[in-house]
Write a protein that holds these residues in place. Structure first.
Motif, short mmCIF file in Angstrom:
data_model
loop_
_atom_site.label_atom_id
_atom_site.label_comp_id
_atom_site.label_asym_id
_atom_site.label_seq_id
_atom_site.Cartn_x
_atom_site.Cartn_y
_atom_site.Cartn_z
N ASN A 134 0.85 -1.58 -0.42
CA ASN A 134 0.47 -0.10 -0.08
C ASN A 134 0.53 1.17 0.10
O ASN A 134 1.15 2.43 -1.29
N ALA A 135 2.18 1.21 0.96
CA ALA A 135 3.06 1.92 0.70
C ALA A 135 3.42 2.63 -0.50
O ALA A 135 3.63 3.96 -1.18
N GLY A 136 4.35 1.57 -0.89
CA GLY A 136 4.56 1.42 -2.64
C GLY A 136 3.94 2.31 -3.61
O GLY A 136 4.14 2.69 -4.13
N LEU A 137 2.33 1.44 -3.43
CA LEU A 137 1.09 2.35 -4.21
C LEU A 137 0.61 3.62 -4.35
O LEU A 137 0.90 4.72 -4.90
N MET A 138 0.89 3.93 -2.88
CA MET A 138 0.60 5.73 -2.38
C MET A 138 1.84 5.68 -2.99
O MET A 138 1.28 7.25 -3.48
N LEU A 139 2.29 5.87 -3.47
CA LEU A 139 4.47 6.70 -3.52
C LEU A 139 4.40 7.10 -5.08
O LEU A 139 4.53 7.56 -5.54
N GLY A 140 4.17 5.87 -5.25
CA GLY A 140 3.76 5.23 -6.99
C GLY A 140 3.73 5.70 -8.05
O GLY A 140 3.43 6.65 -8.82
N SER A 141 1.57 6.29 -7.25
CA SER A 141 1.04 7.15 -7.82
C SER A 141 0.82 8.32 -8.00
O SER A 141 0.09 9.09 -8.25
N GLN A 142 1.76 8.92 -7.12
CA GLN A 142 2.36 10.12 -7.28
C GLN A 142 3.47 10.77 -8.14
O GLN A 142 3.06 11.59 -8.68
N ILE A 143 4.31 9.85 -8.40
CA ILE A 143 5.20 9.79 -9.14
C ILE A 143 4.82 9.51 -10.93
O ILE A 143 5.22 10.33 -11.44
#
Length: 448
Positions: A134-143
């Motif tokens: 979930n943390a990876g998706l949150m960060l990746g979605s912003q990029i």
């Protein structure tokens, strides 16, 4: 009226906002299907345990990102406008390294709490995996949202993986099998991993021009902003997820499940707010930093028009259909229709306030935002302590709505004073009366 709506939908900004809203609504519809099916494949207490641990894992993801997801939105837009590829590479490398270390610490803390509570090893592993992905998706979605597209950023974060989980739950339901919270959280983590992989590939494909660029770092500036963003993210996560944990602690697991279901339904309007944030985070900062004042005000006006239409339509649907919507989770949810209606009023009020939070955070005024959100959390917790023993779960809903309304008013007042922009639906009155030119966009704070 039909002609006016047709003209409205022909505008580029309107189509962009509407497309983002449709993506959010589709994601919300899948989330609704996911949670309603989960409630029907679990006992009342098991669904409450699932809702509580899911909320804990989501808070842990936010804590572990240490504000890097908002930091990237803030600075990727600024550096893109200025053509600073060296700083773009630097902020990406710095954010990835810092968030990876912090997420591991956050996962360790959650796993330790689960172990102390005597949770099964599969539950501990599933919560840890969900927190990481979930943390990876949150960060990746912003990029991905900044460098690729909104669809790639938000689609993989909230939409596509939910399709797989919903299909899995339908198969479980038709198989007449009871799920455990650990099994469902594991299924969600696996589906989200596929979305994260697609996101990573899409980002890597648009970054070849940075390979030969020497990274430059503004660590002092990033550190200051990241800390403010981190505080605001934690407080926002507390607003969104901590309620369920408090209800679980003060009442019981079954009631926590009911509150979770009602709050997810009320998120119909929170989805609108999130859609406005998503669209605004991609479009507004570049307009602000390039000083395109008229286009910025025009964009906000069109966003307000779409928002007003959605808010009033949504409130009508919730008022009329509250019992039927709750009934999709199970018969014992129907009696709490007023919990849903009260929560929906609060989230509708927030949506009507527009992307004030996004504007403040993404234009260098994030330090103004943190005290408001902190006050919101404090007021909500005080309300819970006072009202839950008196009114039960309805008291929690009243407290959440009252604090959200006050925070929305405060953020809009700050947004007008600091940036000269009115992001709420009240801006439509200014434009219709010909007073739009009285709003002058101020430059970003030199201390951002």
């Amino acid at each position: 009226m039909f002609g006016s709506l047709l003209q409205l939908m022909r505008r580029d900004v309107t189509r962009g906002v509407a497309g983002t809203i449709l993506l959010k609504v589709g994601s919300g519809g899948l989330a609704f299907a996911l949670f309603s099916l989960a409630a029907r494949t679990m006992s009342a207490d098991a669904f409450g345990d699932f809702a509580t641990w899911l909320s804990i894992a989501q808070i842990a993801s936010v804590v572990g990102l240490i504000g890097q997801e908002l930091l990237l939105v803030r600075f990727l837009n600024e550096y893109d406008v200025g053509g600073r590829t060296d700083l773009t590479k630097g902020v990406l490398l710095s954010s990835l390294k810092g968030s990876a270390i912090a997420v591991l610490i956050s996962i360790s803390a959650v796993a330790a709490v689960a172990y102390i509570r005597g949770e099964w090893w599969l539950m501990i592993l599933s919560i840890s995996a969900f927190t990481a992905v979930n943390a990876g998706l949150m960060l990746g979605s912003q990029i991905a949202r900044s460098l690729v597209s909104i669809l790639m950023g938000e689609g993989n974060r909230e939409f596509f993986w939910r399709v797989a989980v919903v299909l899995f739950l339908i198969a479980i339901l038709f198989g007449h099998r009871q799920l455990t919270p650990a099994e469902l959280i594991t299924a969600m983590a696996v589906a989200m991993s596929a979305g994260l992989l697609v996101q990573i590939v899409s980002i890597v494909r648009v970054l070849p021009n940075l390979r030969d660029v020497t990274a430059r770092f503004e660590k002092a500036r990033w550190r200051t902003s990241a800390f403010r963003f981190w505080l605001s993210s934690i407080l926002e996560a507390a607003n969104q997820y901590f309620d369920v944990i408090i209800v679980y602690w003060m009442l019981d697991p079954a009631t926590a499940g009911v509150y979770f279901a009602a709050s997810r339904l009320a998120n119909l309007f929170a989805m609108l707010s999130a859609a406005l944030y998503t669209f605004g985070a991609r479009r507004l900062p570049s307009l602000y930093f390039s000083k395109s004042h008229r286009e910025l005000e025009h964009t906000l006006k069109l966003m307000a028009e779409v928002t007003a239409l959605c808010v009033f339509t949504g409130l009508f649907l919730v008022w009329v259909g509250a019992p039927h919507l709750l009934g999709l989770f199970g018969p014992h949810f129907v009696t709490q229709q007023w919990v849903l209606i009260v929560l929906a009023i609060g989230t509708a009020f927030q949506a009507a306030g527009g992307p004030a939070a996004a504007i403040l955070q993404l234009t260098g005024h994030e330090r103004e935002y943190v005290p408001v959100v902190a006050a919101n959390v404090a007021l909500r917790l005080i309300g819970f302590i006072v009202l839950i023993p008196w009114l039960g779960v309805l008291g929690a809903a009243i407290s959440a709505t009252a604090s959200l309304a006050l925070a929305t008013i405060a953020l809009n007042v700050l947004c007008r004073r600091r940036t000269g922009l009115d992001p709420s639906i009240l801006a439509l009155a200014h434009f219709s009366s010909g007073k739009a030119d009285t709003y002058a966009v101020r430059t970003a704070d030199s201390n951002d």
